[in-house]
Design a protein around this motif. Sequence first.
Motif, PDB file in Angstrom:
ATOM      1  N   GLN A 110      30.186  38.164  70.923  1.00  0.00           N
ATOM      2  CA  GLN A 110      31.549  37.989  71.414  1.00  0.00           C
ATOM      3  C   GLN A 110      31.673  36.693  72.219  1.00  0.00           C
ATOM      4  N   SER A 111      30.659  36.396  73.038  1.00  0.00           N
ATOM      5  CA  SER A 111      30.753  35.185  73.853  1.00  0.00           C
ATOM      6  C   SER A 111      30.497  33.940  73.024  1.00  0.00           C
ATOM      7  N   LEU A 112      29.885  34.103  71.857  1.00  0.00           N
ATOM      8  CA  LEU A 112      29.740  32.961  70.945  1.00  0.00           C
ATOM      9  C   LEU A 112      31.074  32.656  70.272  1.00  0.00           C
ATOM     10  N   LEU A 169      35.617  29.781  70.497  1.00  0.00           N
ATOM     11  CA  LEU A 169      36.257  29.337  69.260  1.00  0.00           C
ATOM     12  C   LEU A 169      37.627  29.999  69.104  1.00  0.00           C
ATOM     13  N   ILE A 170      37.672  31.302  69.372  1.00  0.00           N
ATOM     14  CA  ILE A 170      38.937  32.028  69.240  1.00  0.00           C
ATOM     15  C   ILE A 170      39.965  31.439  70.201  1.00  0.00           C
ATOM     16  N   TYR A 225      42.502  44.608  61.938  1.00  0.00           N
ATOM     17  CA  TYR A 225      41.399  45.199  62.698  1.00  0.00           C
ATOM     18  C   TYR A 225      40.704  44.216  63.638  1.00  0.00           C
ATOM     19  N   ALA A 226      40.999  42.936  63.537  1.00  0.00           N
ATOM     20  CA  ALA A 226      40.300  42.006  64.432  1.00  0.00           C
ATOM     21  C   ALA A 226      41.249  41.122  65.233  1.00  0.00           C
ATOM     22  N   TRP A 227      42.055  40.345  64.552  1.00  0.00           N
ATOM     23  CA  TRP A 227      42.815  39.319  65.293  1.00  0.00           C
ATOM     24  C   TRP A 227      43.775  39.933  66.292  1.00  0.00           C
ATOM     25  N   LYS A 228      44.514  40.946  65.836  1.00  0.00           N
ATOM     26  CA  LYS A 228      45.502  41.503  66.754  1.00  0.00           C
ATOM     27  C   LYS A 228      44.849  42.203  67.950  1.00  0.00           C
ATOM     28  N   PRO A 229      43.837  43.083  67.712  1.00  0.00           N
ATOM     29  CA  PRO A 229      43.172  43.665  68.890  1.00  0.00           C
ATOM     30  C   PRO A 229      42.544  42.613  69.799  1.00  0.00           C
ATOM     31  N   ILE A 230      41.975  41.571  69.180  1.00  0.00           N
ATOM     32  CA  ILE A 230      41.324  40.539  70.003  1.00  0.00           C
ATOM     33  C   ILE A 230      42.355  39.829  70.860  1.00  0.00           C
TER      34      ILE A 230
END
Lengths: 164, 369
Positions: B173-175, B179-180, A28-33
């Motif tokens: 999201q911008s925070l 990092l991502i 629900y998070a990594w793949k969509p992101i």
Amino acid sequence: MGLVTPGLGLIVWMTIAFLIVFFVLAKYAWKPIMRALKQREQSIDEALHEAEKAREEMKNLKAGNEELLKKAKEEREEILKEARKMSDKIVEEAKSNAEGEANRIMEEAKERIHYERMSAVTELKNEVANLSIEIAEKVLKQELSDTDKHQELIKEQLEKVRFN
Amino acid sequence: MLLRFNKTGLYISIIGILMFFLSMETVHAESGESENHQEQSKEKSVDAGNIILGHVQDFHEWHIATIGETHITIPLPIILYDKDQSKLIAFMSSKFHHGHESYKGFKLTDKSNIVPVKPGTMEVDNTRQKPIDFSITKTVAGIFITVILMLLVFMTVAKRYKQNPDRAPKGLQSLMEPLILFVQNDIGKNSIGEQKYERFMPFLFTMFFFIFFANLIGLIPFFPGGANITGNISVTLTLALFTFLVTNFSGNKYYWKHVFNTPGVPWWLKFPLPLMPIVELLGLITKPFVLMVRLFANILAGHIIILGFISLIFIFGVTNAIAGYGVSLFSVAFSVFINFLELLVAFIQAYVFTLLTALYLGDAVQESH
């Protein structure tokens, strides 16, 4: 619970927690992101590409316009030159024509004058001749009565005629 | 974006500074408590070692504060597997009354272990086997808090990504985005390679953010923070175990060839005595072992140093109140400094752990050299 002795219970809980968070977030998070990030990257890339293309097109358009303008200017120049040339030629022609005409008229006039004069002279001569003959007739008629006088008169008359 | 990150760090440290005053109180109260335990000692003294260990260790209850003689704690559920009776026993830790009483034939020792006792007494029953402790301890509760926080944060962030994939990041999201992206590009893509990194990114993201969040939560000195999560060897052991399993299960034939038949090594190192394969196999285990120890030791050391500085105040305060106040100036200043350092360490350790994991993964999946 020692500081450096791992506890089985904690390991089990940790494993469960980590697996839950991994599977839930992966789905629900990594793949969509990641998908969204990729998509955004692509769209930004595309937008930049398009802007570049538009700029190139604009440049081309501008260059084309300039080319056109330059051509038009050249054409105008040429047309003006041609027109000037043409007008010059026309003026020149007119001038030469007029001159010729004038010369011709003059010549004609001269000729005519000459001819008139000649005809006048001839007429005059004829007149004179006629007159002379008339006079001579008259004189002869008079003088023939007197021979001497006749001769004298003829001489005199002839003398006059010769002067003419 | 980096600025925002710093801002968050600043807020956390401000909260941290505020909490020192609270933790001072706690330490003070506990020194009082240990006096009660050691009534035979003639003079007042502060046992800093025990206090510090008491803070960094795992507990069956969540101690918040002690005011006078009253302990304010959150009791946590105790789940035991009794090997003798082959059954699970569950009850709240408040039944032990902070170790003063036994319950259902078990008692809590000073070192926070649960041991069987003879019925009706507080004597340890050595004839019975020790139970396996599956309790929701302070660390387990801390792990759950970390997990809940991660789920909340990243579900929110993911929702925004799904709604506006083409828009600039906003708010939380911008925070998280720097990092991502940092984990994705600088850790994943660089270490594993352009073609294969995507498969491992969910694992690396989870790893990085779990460690990072747990580290930060560990720095908050009061509930719901304060649990020494990544400074607990069981936690880092589990994380390292995941690295070990993921690495070796994704190893390709070149990886295993490298282990069992290392290229470029003379044959007599492999036959008849397989020295090189033994060394390589040991290497497979030492890598995650080092990961485990590094994270554990770094975080634990940070906690111990901060607690040490705070304890100094009370060690001096016992001999002379004025000396205690004097030392508090330096102690608090140093604690603040160390706390800032720990914020950095929280990030660096998460980075190092994830980076090394990614490097091992990169080794495991790369094509022949």
